[in-house]
Design a protein around this motif. Structure first.
Motif, short mmCIF file in Angstrom:
data_model
loop_
_atom_site.label_atom_id
_atom_site.label_comp_id
_atom_site.label_asym_id
_atom_site.label_seq_id
_atom_site.Cartn_x
_atom_site.Cartn_y
_atom_site.Cartn_z
N GLU A 191 -6.01 7.27 -0.56
CA GLU A 191 -6.30 5.89 -0.19
C GLU A 191 -5.02 5.13 0.13
N ALA A 192 -3.94 5.45 -0.59
CA ALA A 192 -2.64 4.83 -0.33
C ALA A 192 -2.19 5.12 1.11
N LYS A 193 -2.37 6.36 1.55
CA LYS A 193 -1.99 6.74 2.92
C LYS A 193 -2.82 5.96 3.95
N LYS A 194 -4.10 5.76 3.67
CA LYS A 194 -4.97 5.00 4.59
C LYS A 194 -4.48 3.55 4.71
N LEU A 195 -4.10 2.95 3.57
CA LEU A 195 -3.61 1.57 3.60
C LEU A 195 -2.30 1.46 4.36
N LEU A 196 -1.43 2.45 4.19
CA LEU A 196 -0.16 2.45 4.93
C LEU A 196 -0.42 2.56 6.44
N ALA A 197 -1.35 3.40 6.80
CA ALA A 197 -1.69 3.56 8.22
C ALA A 197 -2.25 2.25 8.78
N ALA A 198 -3.10 1.59 8.01
CA ALA A 198 -3.68 0.31 8.45
C ALA A 198 -2.60 -0.76 8.61
N ALA A 199 -1.50 -0.62 7.84
CA ALA A 199 -0.40 -1.57 7.93
C ALA A 199 0.62 -1.17 9.00
N GLY A 200 0.30 -0.11 9.75
CA GLY A 200 1.20 0.34 10.82
C GLY A 200 2.32 1.22 10.33
N LEU A 201 2.13 1.82 9.15
CA LEU A 201 3.19 2.65 8.55
C LEU A 201 2.65 4.03 8.22
N ALA A 202 1.96 4.63 9.17
CA ALA A 202 1.35 5.94 8.95
C ALA A 202 2.38 7.00 8.60
N ASN A 203 3.60 6.83 9.10
CA ASN A 203 4.66 7.80 8.81
C ASN A 203 5.51 7.40 7.60
N GLY A 204 5.04 6.40 6.88
CA GLY A 204 5.77 5.96 5.70
C GLY A 204 6.94 5.04 6.06
N PHE A 205 7.84 4.85 5.12
CA PHE A 205 9.01 3.99 5.34
C PHE A 205 10.05 4.29 4.28
N THR A 206 11.22 3.69 4.46
CA THR A 206 12.33 3.86 3.51
C THR A 206 12.55 2.55 2.76
N THR A 207 12.80 2.65 1.48
CA THR A 207 12.99 1.45 0.65
C THR A 207 14.00 1.74 -0.46
#
Length: 536
Positions: free
Chosen positions: A357-373
């Motif tokens: 579900e976390a991956k789905k939310l990231l994809a919905a936020a335009g971050l399907a490939n993740g991000f760096t933090t």
């Protein structure tokens, strides 16, 4: 309620303690407390850490206080008070005959009076006061609680009467006056040091009205106190109090075993089984009024998007972290306040551990490939977090599984807190131990808009108006049941908006040697030694 400490100097301290104890008169009672770190300074008005408050509460008194080991407000420097029917006028009748300590810099010529009470408020409130910027102008507690706007006037009625007028009713005001940041200092000493061109000395070589006088401070090594013979409530039962500054929890435990210290805070969870078996040690414990959390900087991308915050919450296996790090000394946290605090909302459900579900939310936020933090981890053990570095490593591994690359960062404790309060982080761990038994101390101080806009304790920089409206309405409501309803609604919004990943509420555990009598765990995390005795 934050440094790597040089082990070499700590070792010197270990060697020096038996010699220090030998210097005490044979009949004198000396208690050694294995403190976890050095205080930032001895001015409580700018501190927010238990380490610094512990050093100061021995020296200072507040206008009112909490009963030892409890949350009831009782008289202290003010022996009685009245509150107007509308809750906006507080009149404090001060205790007479209260003596200040003396040191090589200054010998007081008078007793405590209204001028000292007012000075201790003015240097936090009045920007024109010559002491406003001395040591620091960041009066975190005072500012975070909205005191600059709340106070209308602080008036000296006579030598022993002070009237405080508020601009609006404030339900937790009296309890706030009992908090350590309101420790009263000597105005006469302040004036003398200002004239001498050394105003900082009142914070470095402090004089208070408290039960113990500061004798010596050696950073990262020790603090020595002596019982104040003229203490207004009666001389302390112990004659000498030593803080043996010992950052390593394993070293604290070794010193407790040997009798080189008598009380230790924050044991390693892994050491507890052995500690409980020691016949010379008793283990005191009670539910902690605390919260450990990971704050998202809601003003920085991508954490300005609630979907990203929710995704991170769902990507981290909280139960695994609590099981692996707290080892039975903590419970997973759902809300921003602990379950022992009134108004805790039991109906709020935690975010489920659900990487898919976390991956789905990231994809919905335009971050399907993740991000760096970044992922900031505290360098020190705290009552709400026994090992932030290990927790950060577990979080880092979980986040990598959903495409989030987190770089772990840390700084010296004081620098860490300063930078987080300034909002330099994207994600950072911190926590809190309640100061006064009121939900406002968590929900407003840590999540209110005033604290977000200053370099205050709202390190998530979370300012969300529906949440803010509820907690501000609760502040001016006198009926506790009505306040509780408002705070319960605020907790629902907190969970929906997810400014934090709530980690755990830790159990307060204090190993104490059996020769120590009547040491009490404070619900607020401070360690106070007035009233404590020893059999030898």
């Amino acid at each position: 309620m934050i440094s790597k400490f040089p082990l070499k100097r700590t070792a010197l301290c270990v060697l020096a303690l038996p010699a220090l104890l030998a210097l005490s008169p044979v009949s004198a009672k000396t208690l050694v407390y294995c403190s976890e770190g050095s205080p930032e300074n001895f001015y409580p008005g700018i501190n927010t850490t238990g380490t610094s408050f512990d050093a100061g509460v021995q020296i200072y008194n507040t206008p009112v206080a909490f009963e030892r080991g409890g949350t009831k407000v009782i008289p202290a420097l003010a022996e009685k008070w009245t509150i107007s029917p509308d809750g906006t006028v507080y009149t404090f009748s001060l205790r007479k005959g209260v003596k200040f300590h003396a040191n090589k810099n200054f010998k007081p010529s008078r007793d405590f009076n209204a001028d000292d009470f007012i000075f201790s408020i003015d240097r936090q409130w009045n920007k024109e006061d010559p002491y406003f910027k001395v040591t620091s102008s960041n009066h975190s507690y005072f500012d975070d609680m909205g005191m600059p706007k709340l106070l209308k006037s602080v008036e000296k009625v006579d030598e022993y009467t002070v009237k405080i007028v508020l601009n609006a009713p404030e339900a937790p005001f009296l309890a706030n006056m009992a908090m350590p940041h309101n420790g009263v200092q000597s105005k006469e000493y302040a004036i003398a040091m200002l004239k001498a061109g050394t105003p900082e000395k009142i914070d470095q070589e402090p004089l208070g009205t408290g039960p113990f006088m500061l004798v010596q401070y050696q950073k990262d090594a020790l603090i020595r106190y002596k019982a104040f013979p003229q203490y207004w409530a009666g001389k302390a039962k112990i004659d000498n109090l030593i803080f043996a500054i010992t950052p390593d929890a394993s070293v604290r435990w070794a010193k407790l075993q040997k009798g080189e210290c008598h009380v230790m805070p924050y044991p390693n969870p892994a050491d507890l089984a052995a500690i409980r078996k020691d016949p010379d040690v008793k283990v005191l414990e009670q539910p902690g009024l605390n919260i450990g959390y990971l704050a998202y900087n809601t003003t920085k991308k991508p954490f300005d998007d609630v979907r990203v915050r929710k995704a991170v919450n769902m990507a981290i296996d909280k139960k695994a972290i609590v099981d692996a790090v707290y080892l039975g000394t903590g419970v997973p946290a759902t809300n921003p306040i602990p379950p022992t605090l009134w108004s805790y909302n039991k109906s709020v459900k935690d975010d489920a551990f659900n990487p898919a579900e976390a991956k789905k939310l990231l994809a919905a936020a335009g971050l399907a490939n993740g991000f760096t933090t970044d992922l900031w981890a505290m360098p020190v053990q705290r009552p709400y977090n026994p090992n932030a570095k290990r927790i950060a490593e577990l979080m880092q591994a979980d986040l990598a599984k959903v495409g989030i690359k987190a770089e772990i960062k840390s700084f010296e404790w004081g620098e860490y807190r300063k930078r987080m309060q300034a909002g330099e982080h994207q994600m950072g761990m911190l926590g809190w131990t309640g100061d006064n038994g009121d939900p406002d101390n968590f929900l407003n101080t840590l999540l209110g808009c005033t604290s977000a806009k200053s370099n205050g304790s709202n390190v998530a920089k979370f300012c969300y108006q529906p949440f803010e409206d509820l907690i501000q309405k609760a502040k001016v409501t006198s009926n506790q049941a009505e306040r509780a309803t408002l705070y319960e609604k605020a907790q629902v919004i907190f969970k929906e908006q997810a400014p934090w990943f709530t980690i755990a509420h830790a159990v307060a555990i204090k190993p104490v040697r059996k020769e120590v009598i009547d040491f009490k765990i404070s619900p607020f995390g401070t360690h106070e030694f007035y009233g404590v005795d020893m059999t030898k």
